[in-house]
Scaffold this active site. Sequence first.
Site, PDB file in Angstrom:
ATOM      1  N   HIS A 138      -7.042 -10.207  -3.039  1.00 50.19           N
ATOM      2  CA  HIS A 138      -6.427 -10.104  -1.708  1.00 50.19           C
ATOM      3  C   HIS A 138      -7.328 -10.796  -0.687  1.00 50.19           C
ATOM      4  CE1 HIS A 138      -4.036  -8.865   1.526  1.00 50.19           C
ATOM      5  NE2 HIS A 138      -3.913  -7.571   1.292  1.00 50.19           N
TER       6      HIS A 138
ATOM      7  N   ASN B 211      -4.299 -10.661   5.328  1.00 51.69           N
ATOM      8  CA  ASN B 211      -4.015  -9.471   6.144  1.00 51.69           C
ATOM      9  C   ASN B 211      -5.218  -8.859   6.849  1.00 51.69           C
ATOM     10  OD1 ASN B 211      -1.432  -9.810   5.281  1.00 51.69           O
ATOM     11  ND2 ASN B 211      -1.242  -7.854   4.245  1.00 51.69           N
TER      12      ASN B 211
ATOM     13  N   GLN C 245      -3.753  -5.884  -7.743  1.00 51.21           N
ATOM     14  CA  GLN C 245      -4.301  -6.533  -6.558  1.00 51.21           C
ATOM     15  C   GLN C 245      -5.626  -5.877  -6.178  1.00 51.21           C
ATOM     16  OE1 GLN C 245      -3.278  -6.046  -2.348  1.00 51.21           O
ATOM     17  NE2 GLN C 245      -2.498  -8.134  -2.397  1.00 51.21           N
TER      18      GLN C 245
ATOM     19  N   ARG D 287      -4.209 -14.343  -2.921  1.00 53.83           N
ATOM     20  CA  ARG D 287      -3.261 -14.207  -1.813  1.00 53.83           C
ATOM     21  C   ARG D 287      -3.945 -14.551  -0.497  1.00 53.83           C
ATOM     22  NH1 ARG D 287       0.490  -9.307   0.699  1.00 53.83           N
ATOM     23  NH2 ARG D 287       2.436 -10.429   0.432  1.00 53.83           N
TER      24      ARG D 287
ATOM     25  N   GLY E  85       9.096  -7.480  -0.778  1.00 48.86           N
ATOM     26  CA  GLY E  85       8.394  -6.230  -0.569  1.00 48.86           C
ATOM     27  C   GLY E  85       9.328  -5.073  -0.318  1.00 48.86           C
TER      28      GLY E  85
ATOM     29  N   ASN F 267      -4.603  -6.944  11.880  1.00 43.76           N
ATOM     30  CA  ASN F 267      -5.946  -6.356  11.828  1.00 43.76           C
ATOM     31  C   ASN F 267      -6.947  -7.132  12.678  1.00 43.76           C
ATOM     32  OD1 ASN F 267      -5.645  -3.964  10.294  1.00 43.76           O
ATOM     33  ND2 ASN F 267      -5.561  -5.160   8.397  1.00 43.76           N
TER      34      ASN F 267
ATOM     35  N   TYR G 189      -8.325  -8.318   5.795  1.00 47.83           N
ATOM     36  CA  TYR G 189      -9.295  -7.559   5.022  1.00 47.83           C
ATOM     37  C   TYR G 189     -10.526  -8.425   4.738  1.00 47.83           C
ATOM     38  CZ  TYR G 189      -5.402  -4.371   4.891  1.00 47.83           C
ATOM     39  OH  TYR G 189      -4.368  -3.552   5.279  1.00 47.83           O
TER      40      TYR G 189
ATOM     41  N   THR H  26       0.830  -1.196   0.000  1.00 46.00           N
ATOM     42  CA  THR H  26       0.000   0.000   0.000  1.00 46.00           C
ATOM     43  C   THR H  26       0.869   1.253   0.000  1.00 46.00           C
ATOM     44  OG1 THR H  26      -1.881  -1.033   1.076  1.00 46.00           O
ATOM     45  CG2 THR H  26      -1.646   1.327   1.384  1.00 46.00           C
TER      46      THR H  26
END
Length: 356
Positions: free
Chosen positions: A175, A178, A99, A227, A313, A235, A180, A25
Amino acid sequence: MTTAFDPIVLGGRRLTSRIAMAPMTRSRAYGPGAEPTDLMATYYAQRAGAGLIVTEGIQPSPVGQGYPDTPGLHTAGQVAAWRKVTDAVHREGGVIFAQLMHTGRIGHPSLLPDGLLPVGPSPVAAKGQVFTHEGPKAFVTPKELDEAEILRTIADYAAAARNAVEAGFDGVEIHGANGYLIHQFLAPNANRRTDAWGGDTEGRVRLAVEVTTAVAEEIGGHRVGLRISPGNPYNDIAEENPGEDYEALLERIGGLDLAYLHLLEGPDRDLTARLRKAWPGTFLLNPFTHPDVTGPDALRLVEDGIADMITFGALFLANPDLPARLAAGGPFNTPDQATFYGGDHHGYTDYPTLAS
């Protein structure tokens, strides 16, 4: 022996190496249209030496936005602006996937158009804060998606994938990691539903299966990656024994002939091996290296057969020509953690964001 510098065919396209750039991001889509900028075209073109680029998270709908100034793929203006990015990457010989990231309950009403609230599988607020234009704000209780809204969300993913192809992307990565939206449906602490979209393994994996299937039907499975990050607590996610759910997920999407599965690894290498064995196609790995960033040692994971490709990354941020530097054995610029969104490299991911 296969090495990370050998080519690989991904979704019918020959990649120059097995070194990929992980999604990160950036919050650089300034302005009311949430459109990518010329600076973003330069940024990605500089990194076109990667075997594959996976972009920053792109929201498939207005309500899918969870951070300030992140780009979308749901308007004609956004499609046109992304075409400048993909053209720039292709001119440099690169391959780039978009993504698609719906943040679900991770976000804040101040980041959304008037009247919209963050959404989720259940009305359960995540612990922690999100960065906004007014500074950090606590996560709010999300609006629970009803059946019709879930189906609309699935359609939004498919439409965004179609827009990605129109914008010149070589494919999309869904995605599902993580913490989300898709990960929220997979996690028992965030998904407390008792209908067909929760309650047990079959219900928890359903959104991931339905989204992946819809996107594959829309643009072809060879253009689609997924992913996942089993057990990642980021989170405010809790998955104590994720193996069964994720093996069930892979079984249900294994016949879609996807371009790849992208695993953001946790500390359990045995689970990585189980999922690698369960997956019939190309296996991308963002290896567990916390508290360090993924470095040159990760290349051995291709030689050892643990993964088909390795995603980097933070090292790609500091070294736009990373594959060439890896081939030469360095030197490497050191990533500046302070440049990460929120100034923190949190959890076990190369995905920079604000720590809670």
